[in-house]
Design a protein around this motif. Structure first.
Motif, PDB file in Angstrom:
ATOM      1  N   LYS A 153       0.816  -1.215   0.000  1.00 24.89           N
ATOM      2  CA  LYS A 153       0.000   0.000   0.000  1.00 24.89           C
ATOM      3  C   LYS A 153       0.858   1.276   0.000  1.00 24.89           C
ATOM      4  CE  LYS A 153      -3.497   2.597   2.527  1.00 24.89           C
ATOM      5  NZ  LYS A 153      -4.055   2.826   3.863  1.00 24.89           N
ATOM      6  N   THR A 154       1.846   1.334   0.901  1.00 23.87           N
ATOM      7  CA  THR A 154       2.625   2.574   1.029  1.00 23.87           C
ATOM      8  C   THR A 154       3.811   2.617   0.088  1.00 23.87           C
ATOM      9  OG1 THR A 154       4.117   1.703   2.719  1.00 23.87           O
ATOM     10  CG2 THR A 154       2.033   2.685   3.490  1.00 23.87           C
ATOM     11  N   GLY A 155       4.236   1.457  -0.402  1.00 21.21           N
ATOM     12  CA  GLY A 155       5.423   1.405  -1.237  1.00 21.21           C
ATOM     13  C   GLY A 155       6.716   1.622  -0.452  1.00 21.21           C
ATOM     14  N   ARG A 156       6.602   1.692   0.880  1.00 24.43           N
ATOM     15  CA  ARG A 156       7.783   1.918   1.729  1.00 24.43           C
ATOM     16  C   ARG A 156       8.413   0.595   2.148  1.00 24.43           C
ATOM     17  NH1 ARG A 156       8.964   7.573   2.562  1.00 24.43           N
ATOM     18  NH2 ARG A 156       7.023   8.636   2.059  1.00 24.43           N
ATOM     19  N   ARG A 157       9.682   0.650   2.528  1.00 20.59           N
ATOM     20  CA  ARG A 157      10.307  -0.493   3.187  1.00 20.59           C
ATOM     21  C   ARG A 157       9.506  -0.807   4.460  1.00 20.59           C
ATOM     22  NH1 ARG A 157      12.154  -1.186  -0.753  1.00 20.59           N
ATOM     23  NH2 ARG A 157      14.071  -0.350  -1.657  1.00 20.59           N
ATOM     24  N   TYR A 158       9.448  -2.096   4.821  1.00 18.60           N
ATOM     25  CA  TYR A 158       8.704  -2.462   6.030  1.00 18.60           C
ATOM     26  C   TYR A 158       9.304  -1.801   7.277  1.00 18.60           C
ATOM     27  CZ  TYR A 158       6.107  -5.666   3.121  1.00 18.60           C
ATOM     28  OH  TYR A 158       5.286  -6.179   2.151  1.00 18.60           O
ATOM     29  N   THR A 159      10.618  -1.696   7.334  1.00 19.75           N
ATOM     30  CA  THR A 159      11.240  -1.085   8.521  1.00 19.75           C
ATOM     31  C   THR A 159      11.062   0.433   8.552  1.00 19.75           C
ATOM     32  OG1 THR A 159      13.316  -1.177   7.314  1.00 19.75           O
ATOM     33  CG2 THR A 159      12.955  -2.872   8.979  1.00 19.75           C
ATOM     34  N   ALA A 160      10.500   1.008   7.475  1.00 13.68           N
ATOM     35  CA  ALA A 160      10.148   2.437   7.506  1.00 13.68           C
ATOM     36  C   ALA A 160       8.760   2.614   8.106  1.00 13.68           C
ATOM     37  CB  ALA A 160      10.193   3.026   6.102  1.00 13.68           C
ATOM     38  N   MET A 161       8.028   1.502   8.251  1.00 15.67           N
ATOM     39  CA  MET A 161       6.663   1.572   8.767  1.00 15.67           C
ATOM     40  C   MET A 161       6.596   1.267  10.262  1.00 15.67           C
ATOM     41  SD  MET A 161       4.573   0.185   5.495  1.00 15.67           S
ATOM     42  CE  MET A 161       2.984   0.437   6.286  1.00 15.67           C
ATOM     43  N   VAL A 162       7.651   1.670  10.962  1.00 17.44           N
ATOM     44  CA  VAL A 162       7.651   1.594  12.430  1.00 17.44           C
ATOM     45  C   VAL A 162       7.042   2.890  12.950  1.00 17.44           C
ATOM     46  CG1 VAL A 162       9.655   0.070  12.483  1.00 17.44           C
ATOM     47  CG2 VAL A 162      10.004   2.550  12.536  1.00 17.44           C
ATOM     48  N   PHE A 163       6.597   2.852  14.187  1.00 14.06           N
ATOM     49  CA  PHE A 163       5.895   4.015  14.737  1.00 14.06           C
ATOM     50  C   PHE A 163       6.875   4.983  15.412  1.00 14.06           C
ATOM     51  CE2 PHE A 163       2.448   0.609  15.243  1.00 14.06           C
ATOM     52  CZ  PHE A 163       1.983   0.819  13.947  1.00 14.06           C
ATOM     53  N   GLN A 164       6.961   6.183  14.881  1.00  8.36           N
ATOM     54  CA  GLN A 164       7.869   7.203  15.420  1.00  8.36           C
ATOM     55  C   GLN A 164       7.658   7.434  16.924  1.00  8.36           C
ATOM     56  OE1 GLN A 164      10.508   8.709  14.288  1.00  8.36           O
ATOM     57  NE2 GLN A 164      10.705  10.149  16.004  1.00  8.36           N
ATOM     58  N   PRO A 165       6.409   7.543  17.409  1.00  9.31           N
ATOM     59  CA  PRO A 165       6.239   7.760  18.856  1.00  9.31           C
ATOM     60  C   PRO A 165       6.765   6.585  19.684  1.00  9.31           C
ATOM     61  CG  PRO A 165       4.232   8.324  17.663  1.00  9.31           C
ATOM     62  CD  PRO A 165       5.118   7.607  16.692  1.00  9.31           C
ATOM     63  N   LYS A 322       1.252  12.769  17.078  1.00 12.72           N
ATOM     64  CA  LYS A 322       1.409  13.855  16.086  1.00 12.72           C
ATOM     65  C   LYS A 322       1.784  13.294  14.730  1.00 12.72           C
ATOM     66  CE  LYS A 322       2.925  17.363  19.297  1.00 12.72           C
ATOM     67  NZ  LYS A 322       4.111  17.872  19.944  1.00 12.72           N
ATOM     68  N   VAL A 323       2.704  12.372  14.722  1.00 15.86           N
ATOM     69  CA  VAL A 323       3.062  11.655  13.493  1.00 15.86           C
ATOM     70  C   VAL A 323       3.021  10.176  13.811  1.00 15.86           C
ATOM     71  CG1 VAL A 323       4.551  13.466  12.545  1.00 15.86           C
ATOM     72  CG2 VAL A 323       5.539  11.677  13.987  1.00 15.86           C
ATOM     73  N   ILE A 324       2.789   9.373  12.786  1.00 14.14           N
ATOM     74  CA  ILE A 324       2.772   7.919  12.994  1.00 14.14           C
ATOM     75  C   ILE A 324       4.114   7.339  12.550  1.00 14.14           C
ATOM     76  CG2 ILE A 324       1.629   5.750  12.376  1.00 14.14           C
ATOM     77  CD1 ILE A 324      -0.697   7.188  13.284  1.00 14.14           C
ATOM     78  N   PHE A 325       4.485   7.606  11.284  1.00 15.10           N
ATOM     79  CA  PHE A 325       5.713   7.019  10.730  1.00 15.10           C
ATOM     80  C   PHE A 325       6.830   8.069  10.668  1.00 15.10           C
ATOM     81  CE2 PHE A 325       2.223   4.658   8.466  1.00 15.10           C
ATOM     82  CZ  PHE A 325       2.376   3.463   9.149  1.00 15.10           C
ATOM     83  N   PRO A 326       8.078   7.616  10.788  1.00 13.31           N
ATOM     84  CA  PRO A 326       9.204   8.572  10.729  1.00 13.31           C
ATOM     85  C   PRO A 326       9.200   9.388   9.429  1.00 13.31           C
ATOM     86  CG  PRO A 326       9.969   6.428  11.486  1.00 13.31           C
ATOM     87  CD  PRO A 326       8.540   6.243  11.075  1.00 13.31           C
ATOM     88  N   PHE A 327       8.724   8.803   8.311  1.00 11.46           N
ATOM     89  CA  PHE A 327       8.799   9.534   7.032  1.00 11.46           C
ATOM     90  C   PHE A 327       7.812  10.700   6.951  1.00 11.46           C
ATOM     91  CE2 PHE A 327       6.286   5.602   6.156  1.00 11.46           C
ATOM     92  CZ  PHE A 327       5.063   6.168   5.817  1.00 11.46           C
ATOM     93  N   GLU A 328       6.888  10.793   7.908  1.00  9.00           N
ATOM     94  CA  GLU A 328       5.952  11.929   7.904  1.00  9.00           C
ATOM     95  C   GLU A 328       6.585  13.208   8.438  1.00  9.00           C
ATOM     96  OE1 GLU A 328       2.516  10.891  10.265  1.00  9.00           O
ATOM     97  OE2 GLU A 328       2.426   8.927   9.315  1.00  9.00           O
TER      98      GLU A 328
END
Lengths: 329, 329
Positions: A153-165, A322-328
């Motif tokens: 769905k996001t086209g991101r690496r799975y390890t980019a879909m960790v939660f920033q908080p 405030k943000v979910i993923f680091p890439f935001e």
């Protein structure tokens, strides 16, 4: 300046800097409010020497679920995407899979029919794709996959879909001398190759489900081979058992997101002294996914009913982060 | 002096003191010679930044056997003395034991006949004495026993019969940022209640044999109960498997004393880069015990034959150690 004076100077600078950093917000991606405050208050109480709730460093154990707690788990557990990719790679060596479920449906790209076989189907896929090689070979396979594969769905690496908080929470606890462990239903050897880089959690602090392994000497060189036989399922009532086996202490803090984590939180928060249970509620269908009581993945029902009465804090991803993923950022 | 200056002063004092300590001999109970030097050289090489053999802190894993390596194991494993004491306590609740081996011989005080049943007899005794209670209850039982029981020959507490040179080696490695693990054939839950106090090794760094456990809620309170069913034997080829399960990395150093440790040393020293294998040879029948190739407990045969060819260092307790037990000092 002689060498010892130089090092003392460095120590002074580092100590001063550390004092400054502590004064800034350790959880910048968390909105101010009750949830964030409950975390800050807990950590302050258990780390303040002289506080009635003070906990010695050795006993500051915090356990975290992984799927849905530290990274996303939709539309299905990321380890299943790994298994599916492995099935495609291995299919030429297994012509029989074309006429055999769950592999037949899977090779046709019908994920829904594949998973219709439930846990048994998943287990068959895992055994066919995670066993039959040495532990070193499997580690290499996982590392290559995690470096290259991307989420549908996001086209991101799975390890980019960790939660920033959650990355901030882990770092905050580690800075306060907590030992942070992953306690996940996912495969222990699927997580260990990347948890240190991504979460700052070393392999020996990862607890998970596992298959049996065997030590043998091949051509004079010792190896550990992975067998197609279940060893341990680290989920539900298995989580306290996994914690007991690996850690040997009751955590003072446990964090999860589904009813698969209920027993872990119950075990952690039933101990004596101040305890902290935290459940991540997936409430944000714009930035991530929204699901709970009726979800096939990450079902959260009993936790929502009984958690608040047990004093557990419920995070609403939509409202508290405030943000979910680091890439935001 | 303002508070920050006060703390800086403390830091300066501590740093200076640490510098002094490092300059003194970290292994005072080891006689000077090849064995001691090989340890010092290894630690220096892997911890010196810029050295071709430098190992990052996260990978400095050292694994130690317990029985015969960190404490004595004669005339039989200390955990067996614990089991025998438990049998005596439990006997009134088990009238059937009077006519049933290995319990009948044991209750008559005939240890030799008891152990004639071999591993099966030992396992039966362990299952009868180590299961049927919660993990918290078992921890209390072990703590009471270890605080009160004494060795039949020396009259000392069992935890007083640890090896002073090994305590120094553990402390030396810990000071050099090694993570020191116990990897023992002994029961994991028999060791954890006292290893932190005695060896500075926390429960999560203890790997051992185990029975199965089960999580359940009793009167609203979660407990983990110990079942009379074998889970894992952490001995021989089981040791690398236990290391893999708990640690997830190959140790760079492994220390043992019997052929039960052979695979662990082989696994650790077969990895890439500089590695260190150490075998404790019990050669001192005056201060401790002398036994090796023909011993029923702690048999060391293959290790003596093949160890030196594999580059492992062999410690002769008689020649390499100034004192054996802390109480000799």
């Amino acid at each position: 300046m002689n060498p010892r004076m130089f090092w003392l100077f460095i120590v002074i600078v580092v100590v001063s800097f550390a004092t400054e950093v502590q004064a800034t917000d350790p959880l910048p991606s968390w909105n101010d409010g009750q949830t964030k405050q409950s975390i800050l208050t807990f950590v302050e109480k258990v780390t303040t020497s002289g506080s009635p709730d003070f906990v010695p460093v050795a006993e500051r154990i915090a356990t975290f679920d992984n799927d849905g707690t530290l990274w996303s788990e939709q539309p299905m557990y990321f380890q299943l995407f790994f298994a599916l990719d492995r099935v495609k790679i291995l299919a030429p060596q297994h012509p029989e899979w074309k006429g055999k479920e769950p592999f037949a449906s899977l090779l046709k790209g019908d994920v829904k029919a594949t998973l219709a076989g439930g846990e048994k189907a998943i287990l068959e896929i895992v055994m066919a794709t995670h066993a039959g090689m040495t532990t070193t070979e499997f580690e290499k396979i996982v590392k290559s996959w995690i470096a290259a594969a991307s989420h549908p769905k996001t086209g991101r690496r799975y390890t980019a879909m960790v939660f920033q908080p959650m990355l901030e929470l882990l770092a905050f606890l580690q800075a306060n001398d907590f030992k942070t462990f992953i306690v996940s239903g996912g495969g222990i050897e699927f997580m260990r190759p990347w948890t240190e880089t991504v979460y700052g959690i070393p392999p020996e602090h990862v607890v998970g489900s596992s298959i049996k392994t065997k030590y043998e000497v091949r051509n004079g060189k010792p190896v550990i081979t992975r067998l197609p036989e279940l060893n341990f399922i680290d989920d539900k009532a298995g989580k306290p058992v996994g914690i007991h086996q690996h850690i040997g202490r009751i955590p003072i803090m446990a964090v999860g997101n589904s009813d698969g984590d209920f027993e872990m939180l119950d075990w952690a928060t039933s101990g004596e002294g101040l305890r902290f249970g935290l459940l991540i509620h997936h409430t944000d269908d714009k930035r991530e996914w929204a699901y709970d009581r009726d979800s096939h993945i990450g079902k959260l029902d009993r936790g929502l009913n009984e958690g608040p009465g047990r004093g557990w804090t419920i995070v609403s991803m939509k409202d508290d982060w405030k943000v979910i993923f680091p890439f935001e950022k």
